[in-house]
Design an enzyme around this catalytic site. Structure first.
Site, PDB file in Angstrom:
ATOM      1  N   LYS A   1      47.623 -14.216 -19.254  1.00  0.00           N
ATOM      2  CA  LYS A   1      47.361 -12.811 -19.775  1.00  0.00           C
ATOM      3  C   LYS A   1      48.242 -11.792 -19.280  1.00  0.00           C
ATOM      4  O   LYS A   1      47.860 -11.282 -18.208  1.00  0.00           O
ATOM      5  CB  LYS A   1      45.950 -12.343 -19.698  1.00  0.00           C
ATOM      6  CG  LYS A   1      45.743 -11.442 -21.007  1.00  0.00           C
ATOM      7  CD  LYS A   1      44.619 -10.443 -19.947  1.00  0.00           C
ATOM      8  CE  LYS A   1      44.793  -8.920 -19.946  1.00  0.00           C
ATOM      9  NZ  LYS A   1      46.084  -8.282 -20.250  1.00  0.00           N
TER      10      LYS A   1
ATOM     11  N   TRP B   1      51.493  -4.666 -14.829  1.00  0.00           N
ATOM     12  CA  TRP B   1      52.685  -4.136 -15.361  1.00  0.00           C
ATOM     13  C   TRP B   1      53.775  -3.847 -14.833  1.00  0.00           C
ATOM     14  O   TRP B   1      54.965  -3.886 -15.395  1.00  0.00           O
ATOM     15  CB  TRP B   1      52.403  -3.064 -16.569  1.00  0.00           C
ATOM     16  CG  TRP B   1      51.616  -1.876 -15.895  1.00  0.00           C
ATOM     17  CD1 TRP B   1      50.253  -2.043 -15.969  1.00  0.00           C
ATOM     18  CD2 TRP B   1      51.925  -0.956 -14.884  1.00  0.00           C
ATOM     19  NE1 TRP B   1      49.602  -1.050 -15.058  1.00  0.00           N
ATOM     20  CE2 TRP B   1      50.751  -0.322 -14.531  1.00  0.00           C
ATOM     21  CE3 TRP B   1      53.293  -0.648 -14.341  1.00  0.00           C
ATOM     22  CZ2 TRP B   1      50.812   0.807 -13.531  1.00  0.00           C
ATOM     23  CZ3 TRP B   1      53.132   0.530 -13.533  1.00  0.00           C
ATOM     24  CH2 TRP B   1      52.200   1.024 -13.103  1.00  0.00           C
TER      25      TRP B   1
ATOM     26  N   CYS C   1      52.259  -1.985  -5.275  1.00  0.00           N
ATOM     27  CA  CYS C   1      50.976  -2.094  -4.462  1.00  0.00           C
ATOM     28  C   CYS C   1      51.541  -2.255  -3.006  1.00  0.00           C
ATOM     29  O   CYS C   1      50.544  -1.864  -2.157  1.00  0.00           O
ATOM     30  CB  CYS C   1      50.039  -3.370  -4.942  1.00  0.00           C
ATOM     31  SG  CYS C   1      50.908  -4.724  -5.078  1.00  0.00           S
TER      32      CYS C   1
ATOM     33  N   GLU D   1      45.752 -10.366  -5.796  1.00  0.00           N
ATOM     34  CA  GLU D   1      46.458  -9.329  -5.316  1.00  0.00           C
ATOM     35  C   GLU D   1      46.192  -7.923  -5.777  1.00  0.00           C
ATOM     36  O   GLU D   1      46.267  -7.588  -6.845  1.00  0.00           O
ATOM     37  CB  GLU D   1      47.893  -9.556  -5.390  1.00  0.00           C
ATOM     38  CG  GLU D   1      48.758  -9.024  -4.454  1.00  0.00           C
ATOM     39  CD  GLU D   1      50.205  -8.631  -4.783  1.00  0.00           C
ATOM     40  OE1 GLU D   1      50.965  -9.494  -5.060  1.00  0.00           O
ATOM     41  OE2 GLU D   1      50.681  -7.562  -4.414  1.00  0.00           O
ATOM     42  N   LEU D   2      45.388  -7.083  -4.976  1.00  0.00           N
ATOM     43  CA  LEU D   2      45.086  -5.889  -5.342  1.00  0.00           C
ATOM     44  C   LEU D   2      45.928  -4.616  -5.143  1.00  0.00           C
ATOM     45  O   LEU D   2      46.914  -4.800  -4.793  1.00  0.00           O
ATOM     46  CB  LEU D   2      43.407  -5.735  -5.064  1.00  0.00           C
ATOM     47  CG  LEU D   2      42.681  -7.045  -5.377  1.00  0.00           C
ATOM     48  CD1 LEU D   2      41.100  -6.960  -4.937  1.00  0.00           C
ATOM     49  CD2 LEU D   2      42.819  -7.455  -6.935  1.00  0.00           C
TER      50      LEU D   2
ATOM     51  N   GLU E   1      44.803   5.835  -4.170  1.00  0.00           N
ATOM     52  CA  GLU E   1      45.909   5.060  -4.273  1.00  0.00           C
ATOM     53  C   GLU E   1      46.515   6.090  -5.441  1.00  0.00           C
ATOM     54  O   GLU E   1      46.152   6.159  -6.662  1.00  0.00           O
ATOM     55  CB  GLU E   1      45.787   3.686  -4.944  1.00  0.00           C
ATOM     56  CG  GLU E   1      46.994   2.973  -4.904  1.00  0.00           C
ATOM     57  CD  GLU E   1      46.867   1.560  -5.325  1.00  0.00           C
ATOM     58  OE1 GLU E   1      45.947   1.141  -5.692  1.00  0.00           O
ATOM     59  OE2 GLU E   1      48.011   0.863  -5.144  1.00  0.00           O
TER      60      GLU E   1
ATOM     61  N   SER F   1      44.433  -4.104 -10.135  1.00  0.00           N
ATOM     62  CA  SER F   1      43.727  -2.789  -9.564  1.00  0.00           C
ATOM     63  C   SER F   1      42.446  -3.730  -8.460  1.00  0.00           C
ATOM     64  O   SER F   1      41.973  -4.761  -8.967  1.00  0.00           O
ATOM     65  CB  SER F   1      42.866  -1.996 -10.390  1.00  0.00           C
ATOM     66  OG  SER F   1      42.022  -2.541 -11.366  1.00  0.00           O
TER      67      SER F   1
HETATM   68  P1  ADP Z   1      46.677  -1.478 -13.220  1.00  0.00           P
HETATM   69  O1  ADP Z   1      46.777  -1.310 -14.794  1.00  0.00           O
HETATM   70  O2  ADP Z   1      46.149  -0.489 -12.405  1.00  0.00           O
HETATM   71  O3  ADP Z   1      47.740  -2.426 -12.552  1.00  0.00           O
HETATM   72  P2  ADP Z   1      44.439  -3.398 -13.927  1.00  0.00           P
HETATM   73  O4  ADP Z   1      43.607  -4.005 -12.970  1.00  0.00           O
HETATM   74  O5  ADP Z   1      43.790  -2.239 -15.025  1.00  0.00           O
HETATM   75  O6  ADP Z   1      45.335  -2.467 -13.045  1.00  0.00           O
HETATM   76  O7  ADP Z   1      45.281  -4.222 -14.728  1.00  0.00           O
HETATM   77  C1  ADP Z   1      45.812  -5.542 -14.279  1.00  0.00           C
HETATM   78  C2  ADP Z   1      45.591  -6.707 -15.302  1.00  0.00           C
HETATM   79  O8  ADP Z   1      44.143  -6.964 -15.542  1.00  0.00           O
HETATM   80  C3  ADP Z   1      46.306  -6.218 -16.712  1.00  0.00           C
HETATM   81  O9  ADP Z   1      46.649  -7.425 -17.379  1.00  0.00           O
HETATM   82  C4  ADP Z   1      44.826  -5.889 -17.411  1.00  0.00           C
HETATM   83  O10 ADP Z   1      45.024  -6.015 -18.776  1.00  0.00           O
HETATM   84  C5  ADP Z   1      43.775  -6.800 -16.734  1.00  0.00           C
HETATM   85  N1  ADP Z   1      42.263  -6.516 -16.903  1.00  0.00           N
HETATM   86  C6  ADP Z   1      41.935  -5.154 -16.944  1.00  0.00           C
HETATM   87  N2  ADP Z   1      40.549  -5.104 -17.083  1.00  0.00           N
HETATM   88  C7  ADP Z   1      40.224  -6.430 -16.863  1.00  0.00           C
HETATM   89  C8  ADP Z   1      38.835  -7.202 -16.876  1.00  0.00           C
HETATM   90  N3  ADP Z   1      37.813  -6.610 -16.896  1.00  0.00           N
HETATM   91  N4  ADP Z   1      39.041  -8.523 -16.685  1.00  0.00           N
HETATM   92  C9  ADP Z   1      40.161  -9.118 -16.831  1.00  0.00           C
HETATM   93  N5  ADP Z   1      41.388  -8.615 -16.661  1.00  0.00           N
HETATM   94  C10 ADP Z   1      41.380  -7.261 -16.789  1.00  0.00           C
END
Ligand code: ADP
Length: 393
Positions: free
Chosen positions: A171, A147, A280, A246-247, A379, A225
């Protein structure tokens, strides 16, 4: 009410479920969103697989014309697009406009790079043979984005995949889908055929698993994440789905005593507090040489205390709210833990007074204790700058 975009049409989720999209600055509901899941994603991948048969065969010139038209539409409508980005993300309007300009540039850049996907000819050990490499589109690509940059994150991955001749099942993050919704609409308006870019939203684990499970989905591009990146890596090891990840990050900055203290304090504030620290690649841990720690802290606190927090629609605002209540609570509890460790707040440290609604947090500088402080090991992803000191390298 906003639906999923599958095969050129806006359709509700198969379950009929919806979810409220909340403005983080006002806590008001902006709209209801269709809440899809695995079944909707499977349908979207089927459609993208069918669309790939034609799209994968178009020339990069045809694809570039559509992508560059979409880029132009983004530039023409940047005001309206940016307003919706401020509503969903809380970031200042000027930054939202800048981000849409970058998104447009990315579409233009990849459109042109698609024409330059050169292969190569490789000499072999036999006079009657030659080897060559040719690049071909992979097929359906899943794009899951975070986001913090609601237009930049999807633009970067969608534009690359589309320019290469892949089809996309995207997505966006559930907290900032409006920019992605606009982007897919503009692509359609620019002439992108139905099914080439699909948009699903809702149950993230279900959607991610469906992307891993569907045999036609060849690759996932993920921004988010480290926790979720690992889940996808585990899953992909079973299904052989390619991944680009990209984490998160936790980057250190080391400041030596020979620097221009004022200039570095200014640069540190700019880098750390950009997008409210929700980046990030933002520097997170600042190690300052003892000889300049006092001077540096003073200069930094002066910079940070002057940052203006408020609504993204106020032209003076430099920092908006954090993205969700949960995100603000996470920053608050890190600050509580840091105080318990003995860290001292030099400026900020709590919810700003006078902003009753919205997930705001003051820009904060902390004199942190110990290399093992939670401010160094976790983080933060929020507007907190911890200072540590050192006296020898
Ligand atoms: P953050 O919100 O800290 O940036 P997230 O990894 O939770 O990190 O979210 C990044 C994206 O990954 C969002 O689009 C979220 O909806 C999606 N996401 C969250 N959980 C999963 C999952 N188990 N599998 C695939 N996508 C996911």
């Amino acid at each position: 009410m906003t639906n999923l975009f599958i095969n050129g049409a806006w359709i509700p989720s198969q379950s009929g479920q919806t979810i409220a999209l909340v403005n983080p600055a006002t806590e008001d509901t902006i709209t209801e969103l269709a809440y899809g899941g695995a079944a909707d994603t499977m349908l979207a991948i089927d459609g993208a697989q069918a669309a790939f048969k034609e799209w994968g065969k178009t020339t990069p010139y045809i694809r570039a014309a559509i992508l560059k038209k979409a880029a132009q539409l983004m530039r023409d409508r940047v005001e309206a697009l940016a307003i919706d980005m401020v509503k969903e993300s809380g970031k200042p309007l000027a930054e939202a406009k800048g981000e849409w300009q970058v998104a447009a540039n990315l579409f233009e850049w990849y459109a042109e790079e698609g024409k330059r996907a050169y292969g190569k000819v490789i000499p072999t050990n036999r006079p009657d043979k030659r080897s060559q490499v040719i690049y071909q589109p992979l097929g359906v690509v899943g794009v899951i984005t975070a986001w913090n940059f609601p237009a930049y994150n999807p633009a970067r991955a969608w534009a690359a995949a589309l320019a290469a001749g892949c089809t996309v099942v995207a997505k966006p993050a559930e907290t900032t889908p409006l920019s992605a919704i606009h982007m897919v609409s503009l692509l359609k308006e620019a002439g992108l055929p139905d099914g080439v870019c699909q948009l699903v939203m809702g149950d993230a684990p279900g959607i991610g698993q469906a992307m891993l499970d569907h045999p036609a989905l060849r690759k996932i591009s993920f921004t988010g994440s480290t926790r979720v990146g690992k889940i996808l890596m585990d899953g992909a090891s079973k299904t052989h789905t390619r991944l680009s990840l990209e984490l998160g990050g936790n980057a250190p900055v080391i400041i030596f005593p020979d620097v221009d203290v004022e200039a570095v304090a200014k640069a540190a504030a700019l880098a750390r507090f950009r997008n409210n620290g929700q980046v990030c690649i933002a520097p997170q841990r600042f190690y300052v040489h003892k000889g300049i720690l006092d001077a540096f802290s003073k200069a930094l606190v002066a910079q940070v205390a002057a940052l203006k927090v408020g609504s993204g629609f106020d032209a003076a605002t430099q920092l908006g709210p954090l993205i969700t209540l949960q995100q603000r609570d996470s920053v608050k509890s890190l600050m509580d833990a840091a105080r318990n460790e003995g860290s001292v707040v030099l400026t900020g440290g709590s919810k700003p007074s006078g902003l009753d609604k919205g997930y705001y947090f003051e820009p904060t500088v902390v004199s942190a204790v110990g290399r093992e402080s939670c401010l160094a090991t976790k983080e933060i992803f929020g507007p907190v700058l911890p200072l540590f000191s050192f006296d020898s390298l």
